[in-house]
Design an enzyme around this catalytic site. Structure first.
Site: not given
Length: 130
Positions: A113, A124-126
């Protein structure tokens, strides 16, 4: 009993900046629809089979959360491209990465992440499955 998440609601204090982030930076599609009682025009960010309905602080639609406030969300999105591509996109859009890449545990196992903040300071974690 529960199958999956259909949508969630994000409250923003900075509507234009919020729309810019979720569409330009994250690549979500902005949708306008009629909903509610009485029916009114609303906006949402669509991605995959889900969407994020948008509320503007002080002009939320009923019913709403008990205390809808900007910056209270911590969301994790699974990406469809390699995490390196996500990092390149964030850099190209001049969007700062707060942390990562790091290893985490998601709903279906281990993920890699990066973390960013949206204009309302939601985390916001991608993530990409490992």
């Amino acid at each position: 009993m529960i199958s999956h998440l259909d949508h969630l609601v994000l409250t923003t204090a900075r509507e234009a900046a919020c729309v810019d982030f979720y569409t330009r930076v994250l690549g979500m599609e902005l949708e306008t629809f009629i909903g509610g009682t009485p029916p009114v025009q609303r906006r949402a960010f669509r991605f995959g089979h889900q969407k994020i309905n948008l509320h503007v602080q002080g002009a939320e639609f009923e019913p709403k959360a008990h205390l809808p406030v900007p910056g209270a969300l911590d969301l994790c999105f699974i990406v469809t491209v390699p995490l390196e591509t996500v990092i390149e996109r964030l850099r190209a859009q001049e969007w700062p990465i707060e942390q990562g890449p790091v290893l985490r545990t998601g709903a279906r196992g281990q993920i890699r992440s990066v973390y960013v903040r949206d204009p309302d300071f939601n985390l916001i974690e991608l993530s990409q499955p490992v």
